[in-house]
Write an enzyme that holds these catalytic residues in place. Structure first.
Site, short mmCIF file in Angstrom:
data_model
loop_
_atom_site.label_atom_id
_atom_site.label_comp_id
_atom_site.label_asym_id
_atom_site.label_seq_id
_atom_site.Cartn_x
_atom_site.Cartn_y
_atom_site.Cartn_z
N ASP A 145 0.95 -1.20 0.07
CA ASP A 145 0.01 0.06 0.00
C ASP A 145 1.16 1.23 -0.10
OD1 ASP A 145 -2.57 1.43 0.06
OD2 ASP A 145 -2.39 1.64 2.17
N SER A 160 -8.05 5.53 -0.18
CA SER A 160 -7.91 4.31 -0.88
C SER A 160 -9.31 3.54 -0.84
CB SER A 160 -6.98 3.13 -0.43
OG SER A 160 -5.48 3.72 -0.40
N GLN A 217 -4.59 -0.67 -7.29
CA GLN A 217 -5.28 0.35 -6.33
C GLN A 217 -6.12 1.25 -7.01
OE1 GLN A 217 -3.44 3.04 -2.93
NE2 GLN A 217 -4.05 1.11 -1.94
#
Length: 297
Positions: free
Chosen positions: A216, A240, A290
């Site tokens: 991440d 996110s 993502q």
């Protein structure tokens, strides 16, 4: 002039223990709890991804190892409250096992994830690209030792990052965020050598979850460089929305790997970035994707 230990060197900052973060405790049948290890107001998204993968892995046979994780961030997690994970056993097949994991704090859902596990098998194999050549991590300084105070500007964001995330990183090229802080646009690409700050145990599940934790880091911000903006630009709202990890081969998350990221689309208040993780020989070990909220309030 590099940052001095008093302004941001990692040696003066208490870094989170990734091994401790991933060591979720069992609270009942298919129920686990993960503590938060951060001084930030919100839980780092990689923490919930890594803990969810660990919780799911505790419910499958040891010969089935994680190969993919798909997570949706539902609400921001509070850093002063542990996260409870409930695992649902969706499927147990001869080759594949599937688990759905719900992470929550009280009645507030933080994460919903699907984790898939596979028994190792042999078959056709290829990869269409290798990593672009880069200096070895040993030939590069720590990021916090490589940036002048004038280029960095306000060092608070770096101290906050170092104290929140237990990942060591070194950039082969200038980190685009620094150019963006100077008002200079850059292509939507960035890459860094990454590894956990501490050695992890030998359990393959720990290293798969360790990369989920690391994956991440920086990923969504790769969509910002063309706009000469960064995540701390006044008025920027970044969050996110969903995150995917595909693991192609076993590897150790506490060893150096090159993480290439490409923010290939941005619009309608959202951005999408992809990532590829390579070993030193250019072998592709993992892929990520993502989508997140990127807009000005």
């Amino acid at each position: 002039m590099p940052l001095s230990p008093g302004t941001g060197a990692s040696s003066s900052i208490d870094r989170p223990s990734v091994g401790g973060i991933l060591d979720v405790c069992a609270c009942g049948p298919d129920s686990f709890r993960g503590d938060s290890y951060t001084r930030a107001r919100r839980v780092y998204g990689g923490q919930t991804l890594g803990q969810a993968m660990t919780a799911a892995g505790r419910t499958v046979h040891n010969d089935h190892r994680p190969h993919s994780l798909h997570g949706h961030f539902i609400h921001p997690g509070r850093s002063d409250v542990p996260v409870d994970y409930t695992v649902e056993r969706i499927r147990d097949g001869e080759t594949f096992s599937t688990r759905q994991v719900r992470g929550s704090q009280g009645d507030r859902i933080v994460l919903i994830a699907t984790v898939s596990f596979q028994q190792a098998e042999h078959g056709l194999a290829h990869q269409d690209t290798t990593a672009t050549p880069a200096p070895t991590p040993e030939a590069l300084p720590r990021f916090e030792d490589s940036v002048s105070a004038s280029d960095l500007g306000d060092a608070r964001w770096l101290r906050r990052l170092l104290s929140t995330v237990g990942v060591e990183f070194r950039f082969p090229e200038e980190y685009p965020r620094l150019a963006n802080r100077r008002g200079e646009p850059r292509p939507p690409v960035q890459r860094a050598w990454i590894r956990t700050c501490e050695s992890l145990d030998d359990n393959p599940l720990t290293h798969a979850a360790g990369f989920a934790y690391c994956s991440d880091l920086f990923l969504l911000s790769a969509a910002l460089p063309p706009h000469a903006r960064h995540i701390d630009t006044p008025g920027m709202q970044l969050a996110s929305l969903d995150h995917a990890v595909w693991l192609h081969a076993p590897f150790r998350a506490d060893e150096w790997h090159l993480y290439e990221q490409h923010g290939y689309w941005m619009g309608n208040g959202r951005g999408i970035s992809s990532g590829r993780l390579f070993d030193r020989d250019g072998i592709l070990l993992a892929s990520t994707m993502q989508e997140g909220l990127l807009r000005f309030r």
